[in-house]
Design a protein around this motif. Structure first.
Motif, PDB file in Angstrom:
ATOM      1  N   TYR A   1       0.870  -1.240   0.046  1.00 29.59           N
ATOM      2  CA  TYR A   1       0.124  -0.060  -0.044  1.00 29.59           C
ATOM      3  C   TYR A   1       0.947   1.336  -0.190  1.00 29.59           C
ATOM      4  O   TYR A   1       1.541   1.750   0.975  1.00 29.59           O
ATOM      5  N   ALA A   2       0.720   2.050  -1.157  1.00 32.93           N
ATOM      6  CA  ALA A   2       1.512   3.231  -1.269  1.00 32.93           C
ATOM      7  C   ALA A   2       0.654   4.663  -0.744  1.00 32.93           C
ATOM      8  O   ALA A   2      -0.272   4.827  -1.365  1.00 32.93           O
ATOM      9  N   GLN A   3       0.953   4.820   0.457  1.00 32.79           N
ATOM     10  CA  GLN A   3       0.030   5.762   1.223  1.00 32.79           C
ATOM     11  C   GLN A   3       0.279   6.799   0.991  1.00 32.79           C
ATOM     12  O   GLN A   3       1.677   7.080   0.974  1.00 32.79           O
ATOM     13  N   VAL A   4      -0.195   8.220   1.032  1.00 32.96           N
ATOM     14  CA  VAL A   4       0.031   9.557   0.885  1.00 32.96           C
ATOM     15  C   VAL A   4       1.088  10.010   1.947  1.00 32.96           C
ATOM     16  O   VAL A   4       2.191  10.451   1.548  1.00 32.96           O
ATOM     17  N   GLY A   5       0.390   9.678   3.202  1.00 34.79           N
ATOM     18  CA  GLY A   5       1.438  10.354   4.406  1.00 34.79           C
ATOM     19  C   GLY A   5       0.525  10.466   5.566  1.00 34.79           C
ATOM     20  O   GLY A   5      -0.136   9.301   5.751  1.00 34.79           O
ATOM     21  N   ALA A   6       0.657  11.240   6.497  1.00 29.87           N
ATOM     22  CA  ALA A   6      -0.129  11.238   7.736  1.00 29.87           C
ATOM     23  C   ALA A   6      -0.417  12.682   8.180  1.00 29.87           C
ATOM     24  O   ALA A   6      -0.462  13.117   9.052  1.00 29.87           O
TER      25      ALA A   6
ATOM     26  N   ASP B   1       4.715   4.839   3.659  1.00 28.33           N
ATOM     27  CA  ASP B   1       4.135   6.230   3.938  1.00 28.33           C
ATOM     28  C   ASP B   1       4.886   7.229   3.121  1.00 28.33           C
ATOM     29  O   ASP B   1       6.347   7.220   3.384  1.00 28.33           O
ATOM     30  N   ALA B   2       4.304   7.943   1.934  1.00 31.86           N
ATOM     31  CA  ALA B   2       5.285   8.807   1.047  1.00 31.86           C
ATOM     32  C   ALA B   2       5.325  10.002   1.577  1.00 31.86           C
ATOM     33  O   ALA B   2       6.180  10.841   0.783  1.00 31.86           O
ATOM     34  N   GLN B   3       5.139  10.434   2.719  1.00 36.06           N
ATOM     35  CA  GLN B   3       5.277  11.908   3.254  1.00 36.06           C
ATOM     36  C   GLN B   3       4.802  12.841   2.329  1.00 36.06           C
ATOM     37  O   GLN B   3       5.509  13.936   2.026  1.00 36.06           O
ATOM     38  N   GLN B   4       3.802  12.792   1.720  1.00 32.26           N
ATOM     39  CA  GLN B   4       3.265  13.539   0.836  1.00 32.26           C
ATOM     40  C   GLN B   4       3.990  13.878  -0.585  1.00 32.26           C
ATOM     41  O   GLN B   4       3.784  15.026  -1.134  1.00 32.26           O
ATOM     42  N   LYS B   5       4.975  12.886  -0.912  1.00 33.30           N
ATOM     43  CA  LYS B   5       5.663  13.212  -1.857  1.00 33.30           C
ATOM     44  C   LYS B   5       5.626  12.160  -3.101  1.00 33.30           C
ATOM     45  O   LYS B   5       5.853  10.882  -2.801  1.00 33.30           O
TER      46      LYS B   5
ATOM     47  N   GLN C   1       6.369   7.960  -3.133  1.00 35.82           N
ATOM     48  CA  GLN C   1       5.175   6.712  -3.997  1.00 35.82           C
ATOM     49  C   GLN C   1       5.825   6.099  -4.979  1.00 35.82           C
ATOM     50  O   GLN C   1       5.583   4.780  -5.133  1.00 35.82           O
ATOM     51  N   ILE C   2       6.383   6.819  -5.917  1.00 35.32           N
ATOM     52  CA  ILE C   2       6.907   6.100  -7.140  1.00 35.32           C
ATOM     53  C   ILE C   2       7.996   4.894  -6.753  1.00 35.32           C
ATOM     54  O   ILE C   2       8.036   3.841  -7.077  1.00 35.32           O
ATOM     55  N   LYS C   3       8.762   5.398  -5.802  1.00 32.75           N
ATOM     56  CA  LYS C   3       9.874   4.560  -5.101  1.00 32.75           C
ATOM     57  C   LYS C   3       9.083   3.493  -4.640  1.00 32.75           C
ATOM     58  O   LYS C   3       9.524   2.098  -4.753  1.00 32.75           O
ATOM     59  N   ALA C   4       8.284   3.667  -3.754  1.00 28.48           N
ATOM     60  CA  ALA C   4       7.496   2.510  -2.772  1.00 28.48           C
ATOM     61  C   ALA C   4       6.899   1.503  -3.926  1.00 28.48           C
ATOM     62  O   ALA C   4       7.080   0.190  -3.693  1.00 28.48           O
ATOM     63  N   ILE C   5       6.239   2.139  -5.129  1.00 28.05           N
ATOM     64  CA  ILE C   5       5.512   1.168  -6.241  1.00 28.05           C
ATOM     65  C   ILE C   5       6.789   0.094  -6.548  1.00 28.05           C
ATOM     66  O   ILE C   5       6.534  -0.955  -6.783  1.00 28.05           O
ATOM     67  N   ARG C   6       7.919   0.923  -7.223  1.00 30.71           N
ATOM     68  CA  ARG C   6       9.038  -0.021  -7.690  1.00 30.71           C
ATOM     69  C   ARG C   6       9.523  -1.020  -6.542  1.00 30.71           C
ATOM     70  O   ARG C   6       9.849  -2.086  -6.996  1.00 30.71           O
TER      71      ARG C   6
ATOM     72  N   ALA D   1      -2.931   5.387  -3.047  1.00 30.78           N
ATOM     73  CA  ALA D   1      -3.663   6.470  -2.715  1.00 30.78           C
ATOM     74  C   ALA D   1      -2.768   7.586  -3.669  1.00 30.78           C
ATOM     75  O   ALA D   1      -1.896   8.155  -2.842  1.00 30.78           O
ATOM     76  N   PRO D   2      -2.781   7.864  -4.567  1.00 40.08           N
ATOM     77  CA  PRO D   2      -1.966   8.752  -5.378  1.00 40.08           C
ATOM     78  C   PRO D   2      -2.113  10.187  -4.943  1.00 40.08           C
ATOM     79  O   PRO D   2      -3.253  10.824  -4.498  1.00 40.08           O
ATOM     80  N   VAL D   3      -1.089  10.798  -4.627  1.00 39.96           N
ATOM     81  CA  VAL D   3      -0.981  12.282  -3.899  1.00 39.96           C
ATOM     82  C   VAL D   3      -1.395  13.136  -4.710  1.00 39.96           C
ATOM     83  O   VAL D   3      -2.244  13.917  -4.372  1.00 39.96           O
ATOM     84  N   VAL D   4      -0.981  13.099  -6.208  1.00 46.33           N
ATOM     85  CA  VAL D   4      -1.673  14.012  -7.088  1.00 46.33           C
ATOM     86  C   VAL D   4      -2.187  12.835  -8.402  1.00 46.33           C
ATOM     87  O   VAL D   4      -1.862  11.786  -8.262  1.00 46.33           O
TER      88      VAL D   4
END
Ligand code: GYE
Length: 346
Positions: A54-59, A87-91, A95-100, A113-116
């Motif tokens: 799960y690539a989450q936006v942040g908190a 947790d991608a910290q809104q970046k 998220q791309i790194k997490a998906i890879r 949950a794509p940030v943008v």
């Protein structure tokens, strides 16, 4: 658990290669791992788990915390899953790194949950090449080929914005201010995030129907309380006659309320400035009960079970609806909030 799975696979591979050595009549085989029931059980249980990244936006907000909790409590080993949470910290780059990294780990499903909304094509192609289904949750992606994701589940953000505008029109009308010139500002969410794009558009649709409503300014508060407060402080310095603040989430509204009070003004149903938010988190009910916030437009964060249902259908070879909107309500200070609050799940 992934390590456990890997070490079990390694152990099995070792057993196979050792057996091969033995049959080849080479070195004397080392003692094989015991075949006890326990060992087999561990191996088959671990192997049966569905791995979900799960690539989450942040908190950034109460909503987000509730969303994370919904995933963590749904995708448990007891329920048959292994969850890899990031947790991608809104970046977006995180998220791309997490998906890879999920692709590298060969997970069974990727949830984002794509940030943008934009900029996802390449990494989704990579997931497709790896044969890993991608499910979108909460926010949307704009991709040229919507086969790049299996399904999306979330709130109807345009509708939320329109509901907010319609509520405001009724509220002003009921106060005898239906034709008064009304000065507004908007504290937007993260620019380019579906929740921002949709809520701004939806509210804008209603704004366009009222010549007497004037949108003085719109700036992003990044969906956080601290940035919401900062933006409101600057609005209050620039404009001395703000009637309404539209905050694109509740946390920004809490920050805006602090800024309004610090500037010596009042807000809420009996105050100078009308403040509205989105999400309807518990703290928004408390703020309405305290007389600070006027209304909150619901956005449901409990997507864990919804995504699990999609995965279960895919596992069973069933088809799933591509787009799944969640029904949402709104709450304001005319309601019996003290009775509603204890039953709120987030
Ligand atoms: O409104 C906000 C969160 O995407 C719907 O993101 C979500 C939004 C939600 O940070 O609080």
């Amino acid at each position: 658990m992934k390590k456990k799975v890997l070490s079990i696979i390694a152990m099995l591979a070792m057993t196979v290669s050792m057996a091969a050595c033995g049959s080849g009549g080479g070195e004397a085989p080392a003692p094989a791992p015991t075949d006890g029931e326990g060992g087999e059980e561990v191996s088959s249980d671990a192997g049966d788990l569905i791995t979900v990244g799960y690539a989450q936006v942040g908190a950034e907000s109460d909503w987000r915390t509730a969303n994370t909790e919904s995933f963590k409590s749904t995708f448990t080993e007891e329920n048959g899953y292994k969850l890899i949470f990031d947790d991608a910290q809104q970046k977006q780059e995180n998220q791309i790194k997490a998906i890879r990294s999920f692709i590298q780990q060969d997970v069974d499903y990727i949830v984002v949950a794509p940030v943008v909304e934009t900029g996802w094509e390449t990494v989704l192609e990579e997931a497709k090449e790896a044969g890993i289904p991608v499910i979108l949750s909460d926010r949307m992606m704009q991709v040229s080929d919507d086969e790049l994701y299996v399904a999306w589940v979330g709130g109807n953000f345009v509708k939320e914005g329109e509901t907010c505008g319609e509520w405001l029109a009724d509220y002003l009308e009921a106060q005898g201010r239906g034709s008064e010139e009304i000065n507004m500002v908007t504290i937007q969410g993260t620019i380019g995030a579906s929740a921002q794009v949709g809520r701004t558009e939806g509210f804008g649709n209603i704004l366009a129907q009222h010549d007497n409503w004037k949108m003085l300014d719109m700036q992003s508060g990044e969906f956080t309380q601290s940035k919401g407060q900062e933006v409101m402080e600057s609005f209050l310095k620039s404009y001395d006659d703000i009637d309404v603040v539209i905050c694109e989430n509740d946390n920004e509204a809490f920050g805006a309320i602090d800024a309004i009070k610090a500037a010596g003004k009042t807000c809420g149903p009996n105050g100078d400035i009308i403040v509205v938010g989105f999400d309807s988190v518990k703290a928004a009910f408390e703020s309405m009960i305290a007389g600070d916030l006027n209304a909150t437009f619901e956005c449901n964060p409990l997507h864990g079970p919804r995504v699990a249902e999609i995965i279960q259908k895919l596992e069973a070879g069933e088809s799933v609806d591509k787009i799944q909107y969640v029904d949402e309500a709104y709450f304001d200070t005319s309601m019996d909030l003290e009775t509603i609050l204890p039953d709120r799940a987030y």
